[in-house]
Structure formats: C-alpha cells, structure tokens
Enzyme design. Structure first.
Site, mmCIF file in Angstrom:
data_model
loop_
_atom_site.group_PDB
_atom_site.id
_atom_site.type_symbol
_atom_site.label_atom_id
_atom_site.label_comp_id
_atom_site.label_asym_id
_atom_site.label_seq_id
_atom_site.Cartn_x
_atom_site.Cartn_y
_atom_site.Cartn_z
ATOM 1 C CE LYS A 1 -1.842 -8.015 4.285
ATOM 2 N NZ LYS A 1 -1.354 -7.024 3.059
ATOM 3 C CG ASP B 1 -7.869 -5.238 4.861
ATOM 4 O OD1 ASP B 1 -7.826 -4.192 4.406
ATOM 5 O OD2 ASP B 1 -7.680 -6.185 4.274
ATOM 6 C CD GLU C 1 -7.810 -9.064 1.289
ATOM 7 O OE1 GLU C 1 -6.836 -9.252 0.584
ATOM 8 O OE2 GLU C 1 -7.988 -8.043 1.893
ATOM 9 N NE ARG D 1 -7.350 -6.286 -5.710
ATOM 10 C CZ ARG D 1 -6.286 -5.716 -6.353
ATOM 11 N NH1 ARG D 1 -6.031 -5.915 -7.770
ATOM 12 N NH2 ARG D 1 -5.172 -5.049 -5.539
HETATM 13 N N1 BES Z 1 -5.509 -4.865 2.924
HETATM 14 C C1 BES Z 1 -4.448 -4.645 2.057
HETATM 15 C C2 BES Z 1 -4.015 -3.494 1.626
HETATM 16 C C3 BES Z 1 -3.603 -2.452 2.828
HETATM 17 C C4 BES Z 1 -2.076 -2.399 2.803
HETATM 18 C C5 BES Z 1 -4.297 -1.756 3.634
HETATM 19 C C6 BES Z 1 -1.551 -1.520 3.859
HETATM 20 C C7 BES Z 1 -3.957 -0.898 4.795
HETATM 21 C C8 BES Z 1 -2.460 -0.841 4.802
HETATM 22 C C9 BES Z 1 -4.826 -5.326 0.779
HETATM 23 O O1 BES Z 1 -5.589 -6.506 0.970
HETATM 24 C C10 BES Z 1 -3.443 -5.939 -0.014
HETATM 25 O O2 BES Z 1 -3.105 -6.937 0.647
HETATM 26 N N2 BES Z 1 -3.471 -5.535 -0.993
HETATM 27 C C11 BES Z 1 -2.096 -5.851 -1.856
HETATM 28 C C12 BES Z 1 -2.649 -5.815 -3.099
HETATM 29 C C13 BES Z 1 -1.327 -6.874 -4.012
HETATM 30 C C14 BES Z 1 -1.308 -8.256 -3.533
HETATM 31 C C15 BES Z 1 -2.017 -6.830 -5.588
HETATM 32 C C16 BES Z 1 -1.214 -4.745 -1.502
HETATM 33 O O3 BES Z 1 -1.586 -3.548 -1.603
HETATM 34 O O4 BES Z 1 0.179 -4.980 -1.433
HETATM 35 ZN ZN ZN Z 2 -7.006 -6.547 2.676
HETATM 36 MN MN MN Z 3 -4.872 -8.182 1.421
#
Ligand code: BES
Ligand code: ZN
Ligand code: MN
Length: 484
Positions: A264, A275, A336, A338
């Site tokens: 990220k 998370d 991750e 899911r």
């Molecule tokens: N933990 C994140 C989602 C998240 C984002 C939680 C902001 C709280 C605040 C999750 O693991 C994630 O990174 N999701 C990605 C999925 C994508 C790669 C398909 C996302 O939402 O960008």
């Molecule tokens: Zn996550």
């Molecule tokens: Mn993630």
C-alpha cells in the site's frame, strides 16, 4: 463506570457534571427543579432564553453550578422529540463533554425512558466518554467517568447490566483496534481470546503448523510473509440451559495490512492496524455475552495474520489451496482479508450453525460507497436481514443492505485456479462478498463490511478518532433475541 439509581432531585445531587435531557416543549419541566433551588432561582431558564436553547436535538447549554447547587457544572442537552436515538445521541454528547472536563461523577437526569432507551443511552454515554490515551503524558490525560448517577428513571437493574456488558465488550474491541501493531499481533489477539475462557467458554487456538496441516491455505498463505506467525482461533460459548439457537460469528483479524508485495502507499497503510476490527468486534461480543448469558450457542471464529512483504511472502500468481478444497489465484496480495475469511467461513459451515455472520474491514470500496457511518450488509436471507436491521436500529449503529447478484460472479473467474482473489474496480465491495459466498454452505449467512465505521480518521458524532468497536452492540442484541 458504575451506575447508581438515585431518588434525589437534580439540584441536590452531588456531581462534577449534572446533565439534563430536554425535549422540545419540555424546557420548563426539565429546568423546574433547578429553577426552584434557593440561590439558583431562575438562572438557568434565563440563560436558556438568552442562548435560544429550546431542546432541539443537537443543542446544548452549559451552565456553572457556582456553589449554589450540589453539582459543579450543569449541561442541558436537547433531545428534540425524545426518540430513543435522539436521547442516545444526546447521551453520547454528554459523555464526550464529561471527558473534556475530566468529570468523575456525572448525574444524568432523564425524563421517562423505556428500558431499551435507557440501555442505549448509557452505552452511548460511555462511547462518548471513551479515549485511548495510554501513550499520552499523564498531564495531558483527562479522567474518565467513574460513577453515573441516574435521576428520574425507574430503577431497572437489568437495563444497567445489559448496558454495562455492551460497554465492556465494545471498549475491549476499541482498545484492541487502537493498540499499536507492535503490541497487537496474531499471537496477542489469540491470547486475548484465550483470556475470556471460563465456565461457559472454551477456546481453541491453532498455530502456524496446525493451520498448514489442516489445509487452511488462505490463512497460511497470507500469514507466510510475516515474522509473526498466524493463528486460527475458535471460541465457543455454551449456555447453561439448552440452547434455543446456534450461531457462528467470524471476524477478519489482519493485525496489520501493509498490502504485502502489492504494498500500500503510505497514507493507505497508516491506519491499517484497524484491519483486525472484525476480530476485535467478535471478541468484544463474546465478552458481552459472557456477562449476559443468552440461551444461544455462539461460535466465535477468527483468523489472525499480519500481511507483510518479505522474502517469504505469498506472491502474485500463487495458487492457494483453500480449506474447502477450492484453488485461488492471487492477483493482488492486498486482497488478503477474503482469503483469511474464506477458511473461517468453511470451518464455521462445518459446525452447521443456524446462521453465520462475518465482520470485516474488507474493502475501500465499501468506504467509498457508504462512508464512515454505514456498514455494508450482504445477505441472501431477508429474514436475517430483518433481524440485523432491527438489532442495529436498537443499537444505534448504521447498516445498509447491498445487493449480492450472481450476475457479477464472472468477474472472479480465474485462468488457472477456480477463482481469483480480485474482481476488478467496479463493485469492489460486492465482488469481495461474492468471493466469500463461495466458501459458505449454510443458508443464513450475512457478511458485514465494516471498513468505514470500524475506524474514524477524524471525530464523528460522539466518536473520537480511532477504533469504534462497531457492531459489538448490534451482534449482542441479535444474539440475545435469538435466545428469547
Ligand atoms: N484492509 C483493506 C480494506 C480497507 C481499506 C479497510 C480502507 C479499511 C479502510 C483490504 O485488505 C484491502 O486492501 N482491500 C483492497 C482490495 C483490492 C486490492 C481488491 C482495497 O479495498 O483496495
Ligand atoms: Zn485488509
Ligand atoms: Mn489489504
């Protein structure tokens, strides 16, 4: 925070802060006792008139006690038409103001309240009073409320017990979310769950080797990149009398989500200690039901992992063999959650509960769609949807039902594996839910994407920035009702 019922009048109640809840049209009645006090006579009514305070929801009127009444400060708060939600919101504001002043003893003077309204108001007051300040210098901390004196309401010890249980569960969840990731990691989260074991609660923890041996390739794969090994946790609450229902509640327990090799950017990573808020919420719920003792068997399940980039990380193009035998092609190591939840959902399905609910900070897309107040609720069961909407309304938490159309399943089709772990940018929260659905075999299942409400980047209503413990109170109410 202890709660005490008192028969004394507002003017004669000793407190650091006396809070008067005032409905529109009820100003004179709410202020009458103070107005009659010998050396305070008329002062607060005069002030209300000067400040145009009428009891509208959102209005508040602070006034000093000046040694002329037993309370040091008075705060009149408007509750509008006096609905349960308006009273709870006002109580939340009171909790927040009490903390700003460092009040230790607070008296709350309500009008007549139902027992559900009283419970919700006491929970909201505690929510507003919450801070995570253990890393602040002592001089910068304000005292929390120690005693809440309840005036003007019928003595209802059950409502207080329920509120105290909810507060304890939610506060535990918030503390876990707010804790720095150096201190909150898979083993520590498993230990917290183990600390709840007792008469009616048993806790089983699988370590990394056991996770691998069991074939939980999702949890194992995500956990691979971290020096801190993953844990799988299953806690069971068994009621003393024969259970009227059996449910499983699952939480996403990613103690830090760096994104893994699909790293990220800085700003997106900054708050990713949040998370594990799903796991924190199911742990908090377990704590609440341990106190309430509903007639329901409750399985609490979470996978605890740290998602990190390293020489041992799972990679793009890896094909993970999941606990239910399906294979998942990894297209993004940041999707991750899911993978971790999928194995938990299969495990929960094997227990054949009447219903499964999972809570997860799963997608940024849910935040884009619904913001910080509403969690995205996915279920194919209208019945379960109704139960959860009802529980959330009573708990004053926001959930919004989203569609779960098979039509979009094609987006998850993979070249080499059975599924891929991302479904593209469009409908990102929906395709994540559809991915999860591939691992569930019970009919009554709901997925709640709490990515927005789990963590406030800046204060909202009476929530300070940080973890909120969202859904502890909703799940607790839902479970209680199944046992009735
Ligand atoms: N933990 C994140 C989602 C998240 C984002 C939680 C902001 C709280 C605040 C999750 O693991 C994630 O990174 N999701 C990605 C999925 C994508 C790669 C398909 C996302 O939402 O960008
Ligand atoms: Zn996550
Ligand atoms: Mn993630």
């Amino acid at each position: 925070m202890r709660h005490i019922f008192s028969a004394s009048t507002p003017a004669s109640t000793t407190a650091d802060l006396l809070v008067l809840f005032v409905p529109v049209g009820g100003l004179a009645a709410a202020l009458a006792d103070l107005d009659a006090a010998e050396h305070y006579a008329g002062a607060i009514t005069q002030l209300a008139s000067d400040e145009e305070f009428t009891g509208k929801a959102g209005q508040s009127l602070p006034s000093p006690g000046l040694g002329r009444i037993s309370a040091r400060r008075v705060l009149a708060i408007g509750v509008g038409a006096g609905s349960d939600t308006e009273v709870a919101n006002a109580a939340g504001t009171a909790g927040l103001e009490a903390r700003k002043k460092g009040a230790r003893v607070v008296a709350l003077s309500f009008g007549a309240l139902s027992n559900t309204a009283l419970r919700g108001a006491l929970e909201a007051f505690a929510e507003g009073n919450y801070r995570f300040d253990k890393y602040k210098a002592a001089a910068a901390r304000k005292a929390a409320v120690e005693q809440v004196t309840l005036l003007g309401v019928a003595e209802d010890t059950r409502a207080v017990m329920l509120a105290e249980a909810g507060i304890a569960g939610q506060t535990l969840a918030r503390d876990l979310v707010n804790e720095q990731p150096a201190e909150c990691y898979p083993q520590s989260l498993a230990k917290t769950a183990e600390s709840l074991a007792g008469d009616r609660i048993t806790v089983t923890v699988l370590d990394e080797a056991a996770i691998k041996a069991k074939g939980m390739g999702g949890i194992y794969g995500v956990g691979q990149g971290s020096d801190r090994p993953p844990r799988f946790v299953h806690a069971r609450y068994e009621p003393a009398t024969p259970a009227r229902a059996h449910v499983a509640i699952i939480g996403k327990g990613v103690t830090f989500d760096s994104g893994g090799l699909s790293l990220k950017p800085n700003d997106g990573m900054l708050t990713m200690r949040c998370d594990m808020a799903g796991a924190a919420a199911v742990i908090g719920t377990l704590r609440a039901i341990a106190a309430i003792q509903p007639n329901v068997r409750v399985d609490v399940i979470f996978g605890a992992v740290e998602n990190m980039p390293s020489g041992n990380s799972y990679k793009l193009g890896d094909i993970l063999k999941m606990y239910n035998g399906k294979t998942v092609e990894v297209h993004n190591t940041d999707a991750e959650g899911r993978l971790v939840l999928a194995d938990c959902l299969t495990y929960a399905s094997e227990l054949k509960p009447d219903a499964i609910i999972d809570l997860a900070t799963l997608t940024g897309a849910a935040v884009v769609a619904l913001g910080d107040w509403y969690s995205a609720l996915y279920t194919r069961s209208d019945d379960l949807n109704g139960q959860l909407q009802h529980a959330a309304a009573d708990a004053h938490e926001g959930v919004w039902r989203m569609p779960l159309p098979d039509l979009y399943k094609d987006k998850l089709k993979a070249e080499w594996g059975d599924l891929k772990n991302v479904g593209g940018r469009a409908a990102g929260s929906i395709t994540a839910a559809l991915f999860l659905s591939e691992f569930v075999t019970v009919d009554k299942w709901a997925h709640i994407d709490i990515a927005g409400p789990a963590f406030m980047d800046s204060p909202l209503m009476h929530y300070v920035a940080g973890g909120t413990g969202t859904m502890v109170r909703t799940l607790t109410r839902w479970i209680e009702r199944l046992g009735e």
